[in-house]
Write an enzyme that holds these catalytic residues in place. Structure first.
Site, short mmCIF file in Angstrom:
data_model
loop_
_atom_site.label_atom_id
_atom_site.label_comp_id
_atom_site.label_asym_id
_atom_site.label_seq_id
_atom_site.Cartn_x
_atom_site.Cartn_y
_atom_site.Cartn_z
N SER A 125 -33.09 11.22 -16.31
CA SER A 125 -33.46 11.97 -17.51
C SER A 125 -33.86 11.03 -18.64
CB SER A 125 -32.27 12.83 -17.95
OG SER A 125 -32.49 13.36 -19.23
N TYR A 150 -22.71 13.37 -20.10
CA TYR A 150 -23.81 13.75 -19.19
C TYR A 150 -24.85 12.62 -19.16
CZ TYR A 150 -28.38 15.34 -17.87
OH TYR A 150 -29.62 15.40 -17.30
N LYS A 154 -26.14 9.67 -16.07
CA LYS A 154 -27.50 9.32 -15.61
C LYS A 154 -27.72 7.82 -15.69
CE LYS A 154 -28.79 13.39 -14.48
NZ LYS A 154 -28.92 13.73 -13.04
N GLY A 298 -26.04 15.76 -32.26
CA GLY A 298 -26.46 15.01 -31.06
C GLY A 298 -27.94 15.08 -30.76
C1 WQD Z 1 -35.00 21.15 -27.17
C2 WQD Z 1 -35.24 21.32 -28.66
C3 WQD Z 1 -33.23 21.58 -29.94
C4 WQD Z 1 -32.06 25.43 -28.30
C5 WQD Z 1 -31.55 18.55 -22.99
C6 WQD Z 1 -30.88 17.40 -22.29
C7 WQD Z 1 -31.85 16.75 -21.34
C8 WQD Z 1 -32.37 17.79 -20.39
C9 WQD Z 1 -33.07 18.90 -21.19
C10 WQD Z 1 -31.07 17.94 -18.39
C11 WQD Z 1 -34.24 20.54 -29.50
C12 WQD Z 1 -34.10 22.82 -30.01
C13 WQD Z 1 -32.75 24.26 -28.54
C14 WQD Z 1 -31.97 26.41 -29.32
C15 WQD Z 1 -33.27 25.00 -30.76
N1 WQD Z 1 -31.32 18.33 -19.63
N2 WQD Z 1 -33.33 24.06 -29.75
N3 WQD Z 1 -32.59 26.16 -30.51
O1 WQD Z 1 -31.69 18.81 -26.01
O2 WQD Z 1 -34.11 18.06 -25.75
O3 WQD Z 1 -32.61 18.06 -23.76
O4 WQD Z 1 -32.07 19.46 -22.06
O5 WQD Z 1 -31.61 17.10 -17.75
O6 WQD Z 1 -31.16 15.76 -20.62
O7 WQD Z 1 -30.51 16.45 -23.26
O8 WQD Z 1 -33.37 20.21 -24.72
O9 WQD Z 1 -33.94 22.60 -24.74
O10 WQD Z 1 -31.63 21.89 -25.55
O11 WQD Z 1 -33.61 21.41 -26.95
O12 WQD Z 1 -33.80 24.80 -31.85
O13 WQD Z 1 -31.36 27.50 -29.16
O14 WQD Z 1 -35.05 22.68 -28.99
O15 WQD Z 1 -32.67 21.30 -31.22
O16 WQD Z 1 -34.91 20.08 -30.65
P1 WQD Z 1 -32.92 18.74 -25.18
P2 WQD Z 1 -33.09 21.60 -25.46
#
Ligand code: WQD
Length: 340
Positions: A125, A150, A154, A298
């Site tokens: 990732s 997590y 990785k 985070g």
């Molecule tokens: C994306 C953006 C949030 C939800 C994580 C893991 C990564 C991979 C993918 C496994 C961010 C914003 C999100 C919400 C929001 N996982 N958001 N409202 O955090 O980039 O990555 O998931 O492999 O390893 O770290 O993905 O989809 O959670 O967030 O505003 O209800 O959407 O702040 O900017 P992320 P995400």
């Protein structure tokens, strides 16, 4: 040629199983069904007309892992997806993450050494980069101290593979660092099946649009980005799945330049949360109910891939757009809620 797909009933695993079958591979799925459902097998079969072999198994049980490799000595390659992947959950329950993501990798690698063909692909990732100093992010960007157990699993996973490959030149390994996988197969027979409240953006968008969730909270509108919301590289899961098949073929044909290669898998384009919402609204005609709230602990400001290594060496690049992904995600959401 039989390919083992661990976690193959999961989101990326099931899409990869479809693309492997499309390329004529014989697919064996191992899954413990802790974060997936057996009906995904039906979805794969509905798309390809072929039902993968399936073994319900928890990879934490070393003897069971040994047993399945004895039963399938003709495994010609392994694509290892099986792992827990919720960032927030890993902070609350680190030991569950280290046991489930690290022990299982070790047991699989121990069995890999006993196979005739030692081809191995690891699901990694972009989270290993943390907030990269330079954008777009290349594979030689420094791996930063993990922000979650997590993410640490990785990083540790890649180190375990690297150390093993150093002393076993017969192994042919690849780590694929995914950016943000989204969307679903165009048939809407397989897709993302988050359990409970979705942590990731796109399933939360589709569940809000279909009325399961009241309102999408946009986590932070004051980031140093053009519209103040975080930027990510949203890659269609079908493009991501195809990259696994290309990487596997490269190993089978012994085209790898070293016995442990690492590739970023992204579109190379960053999209903000608001741009993702706009894409969804454009392709679906739905008006999304959202509100900008405080930042999520985070989260990094921006991440998107520099894609030239995968393009030049794997001969792979994405073909589907953010709009394609949003449209397929919406079609999938409607189907699983029996709206279509
Ligand atoms: C994306 C953006 C949030 C939800 C994580 C893991 C990564 C991979 C993918 C496994 C961010 C914003 C999100 C919400 C929001 N996982 N958001 N409202 O955090 O980039 O990555 O998931 O492999 O390893 O770290 O993905 O989809 O959670 O967030 O505003 O209800 O959407 O702040 O900017 P992320 P995400």
């Amino acid at each position: 040629m039989k390919i083992l797909v661990t976690g193959g009933l999961g989101y990326i695993g099931s899409h990869t199983a479809v693309e492997l079958q499309n390329e004529g591979y014989d697919v064996l799925i191992i899954d413990n069904l802790s974060n997936s459902s057996i009906e995904v097998l039906d979805g794969i079969q509905a798309i390809t007309g072929k039902r993968p072999h399936f073994e319900k198994l928890d990879l934490k049980h070393k003897q069971d892992v040994r047993g399945v490799f004895k039963k399938h000595p003709d495994i010609a390659g392994i694509i290892h997806f099986a792992a827990s992947k919720a960032v927030g959950e890993s902070v609350q329950n680190p030991l569950m993450y280290y046991e489930n993501n690290i022990n299982t990798l070790v047991y699989i690698l121990q069995e890999l050494e006993g196979l005739n063909q030692k081809n191995f692909i690891f699901s990694s990732s972009c989270t290993v980069y943390g907030q990269a100093d330079k954008l777009p992010i290349t594979e030689d960007a420094p791996v930063k101290p993990a922000e979650s157990p997590y993410g640490n699993t990785k990083q540790i996973g890649e180190e375990i593979i690297g150390d093993t490959c150093k002393v076993n030149s017969n192994l042919k390994c690849v780590a694929l660092r995914y950016f943000n996988p989204i969307g679903a197969h165009h048939s809407a027979r397989i897709g993302e099946l988050p359990i409970g409240i979705p942590q990731n953006l796109v399933p939360y968008i589709t569940q809000t649009a279909i009325g399961l969730r009241e309102q999408l909270s946009v986590f932070g509108g004051d980031y140093p980005t053009p519209d103040g919301t975080c930027i990510r590289d949203y890659i269609h899961v079908v493009d991501l799945a195809k990259a696994h098949v290309v990487a596997l073929q490269r190993l089978i044909e012994n085209k790898n330049q070293s016995n442990f290669e690492i590739f970023n898998l992204g579109t190379g384009k960053g999209s903000s949360v608001l741009e993702a919402i706009q894409s969804f609204e454009k392709v679906t005609g739905e008006k999304l109910n959202y509100k900008i709230v405080e930042r999520r602990e985070g989260d990094i400001t921006a991440a998107y891939a520099e894609t030239s290594k995968a393009e030049k060496i794997l001969g792979w690049k994405t073909e589907l757009s953010l709009d394609d992904a949003m449209s397929s995600a919406w079609k999938w959401e409607q189907r699983i809620r029996n709206k279509i």
